[in-house]
Design an enzyme around this catalytic site. Sequence first.
Site, PDB file in Angstrom:
ATOM      1  N   CYS A   1       0.788  -1.232   0.000  1.00 40.20           N
ATOM      2  CA  CYS A   1       0.000   0.000   0.000  1.00 40.20           C
ATOM      3  C   CYS A   1       0.821   1.283   0.000  1.00 40.20           C
ATOM      4  O   CYS A   1       0.404   2.294  -0.563  1.00 40.20           O
ATOM      5  CB  CYS A   1      -0.926   0.030   1.220  1.00 40.20           C
ATOM      6  SG  CYS A   1      -1.718  -1.544   1.583  1.00 40.20           S
TER       7      CYS A   1
ATOM      8  N   CYS B   1       1.636   3.684  -3.102  1.00 40.72           N
ATOM      9  CA  CYS B   1       0.651   4.632  -3.618  1.00 40.72           C
ATOM     10  C   CYS B   1       0.234   5.658  -2.569  1.00 40.72           C
ATOM     11  O   CYS B   1       0.011   6.822  -2.883  1.00 40.72           O
ATOM     12  CB  CYS B   1      -0.591   3.890  -4.111  1.00 40.72           C
ATOM     13  SG  CYS B   1      -0.398   3.159  -5.738  1.00 40.72           S
TER      14      CYS B   1
ATOM     15  N   MET C   1      -8.324   1.414  -7.258  1.00 42.72           N
ATOM     16  CA  MET C   1      -8.029   0.644  -6.059  1.00 42.72           C
ATOM     17  C   MET C   1      -8.120  -0.845  -6.352  1.00 42.72           C
ATOM     18  O   MET C   1      -9.163  -1.332  -6.792  1.00 42.72           O
ATOM     19  CB  MET C   1      -9.045   1.026  -4.969  1.00 42.72           C
ATOM     20  CG  MET C   1      -9.047   0.120  -3.768  1.00 42.72           C
ATOM     21  SD  MET C   1      -7.539   0.275  -2.805  1.00 42.72           S
ATOM     22  CE  MET C   1      -7.893  -0.946  -1.535  1.00 42.72           C
TER      23      MET C   1
END
Length: 584
Positions: free
Chosen positions: A84, A87, A125
């Site tokens: 994660c 980003c 996402m």
Amino acid sequence: MLTGGIAVIGGAILGPVAANAQADSAAPKPADVQQHKTTPGGQYQPSLDTLGAKPTEQPGTKPGDPVLSKAEFDQANRIYFERCAGCHGVLRKGATGKPLTPDLTKKLGFDYLRDFITYGSPGGMPNWGSSGQLSEAEVALMARYLLNDPAQPPEFGLKEMKDSWKVIVPVAQRPTKKLNKLDIDNLFAVTLRDAGEVALIDGTTKKIELILQTGYAVHISRMSASGRYLYTVGRDSKLNLVDLWMDPPQTVAELKIGTEARSVETSKFKGYEDKYAIAGAYWPPQYVLMDGATLEPLKVVSTRGMTYDTQEFHPEPRVASIVASHYNPEFVVNIKETGQTLLVNYKDIKNLKVTAIEAERFLHDGGFDKTGRYFFVAANARHRIAIIDTKEDKLVKVLESGGQTPHPGRGANFEHPKFGPVWATSHLGNETISFIGSDPEKHKDNAWKVVQTVDGQGGGSLFIKTHPKSENIYVDTPLNTDAEISSSVAVFKIKDLTKEKPEYKVLPIGQWSGISEGARRVVQGEFNKEGNEIWFSVWNNKAQESAIVVVDDKTLTMKTVIRDKRLVTPTGKFNVYNTRNDVY
């Protein structure tokens, strides 16, 4: 982990999280699973962070926050930094993805976070849960983790670097001439991503000459100006310096520059060949100037500072990419979050002169035009391209790329039959391939503008490639959601670009590999020195067989397939001659 998610349903405020929200909460009930399907661009993971392997202090829990045990915190921290942080940022302040600080996540609530982690969103996402990459328990854990304060990762200064520095073979003990019989200029350095290795493959025989232990998930390999030294940088920030003159070639020095990194380059200006190297880190946000022959760290420079446009302080401006100028003794250092391109002059590193150019935010990768003077860099989150004049050290222009989320790699240079010299990029977010005029002298009217766009197979492209001797342009699509598209490449004939709607030929690279299992994602074409063949990686996961397929550039037919159990997750391939001379 919510790239684009908050933007898509930003008004859905579900209230504060319950104090005792636990992993065994009710199963998600999305109103429309279809809207959560991941787009090709969303499958792209621009940064696989490796801070999860580094001990990080657990922040204190505030009243009302979900309580995580030490074991749960460590597990969640590892997942966040591996999947994660690239980003959303190490500090969760946001980058390409949205901020995930508690003041925002608590308004969204546990159920909202859990569902978005599970199903993703059209805004980019990834669907971590429904894809099976995270279990239901892991998804729930991450939702709870995001409701707590961010963990503070460790700093990494000159002392820590020098503690990690190893000179395995001193300069005085290295050969004074090439001892092996390798054709170094036609050697390929191939990243074996999940194995933490690089394979050296002979471009003529297609034989694996050597497997080198390197950092984890080597992002790029770069060659010194002389062609003697190979530099690799892993995502764990480990640098390896390999002497290609030795028999066999071997690592002669090592260094860690932080806890996560992406870029390394060497000095190329006349008189400074092989003298200096530079590497840029994602964390801590900084770059390091080193001795080119030993990797001794000489100067560490932080990139923390103000964004160029809003003049706001950013705590985590990461070094995205670095190239070496051919016109000045300078490194071109691109800072992602602040939107600045730094021209770092290495003529006097004790009194370092840095020219800061206001380019565009979220700079990523790019390459030179065919003259080596103008540098094109993608500001991918803003769908733009910035052009830097490395001779006069100034910004030429920032323009819309013509598509969504440009991801050129180094890009592609060729002579367009109508518009003259152009530089090209493909896109992650859609099928657009853009050609930008790059000759301000003989083709002034076409310079610095998108002169043409064509449609490829679809979104999810990472690299576009051609060669001065080639009549073709190759575009991969490894992150497309369609398996047939992601395992093939599109090829355009340059001469056909004058047609109203140029067509492309599809090469079934995955099928040609002979491998039947796995996703067989085809990625990153790389030409040999002669420019008559192009290599593609067929990239499966670590437990499955991967391969490299070599294509004849004239006939567009399969020439050979390199299959070897040692080819574990091959991705980037760097031909020594082409990389050293910026041929693309």
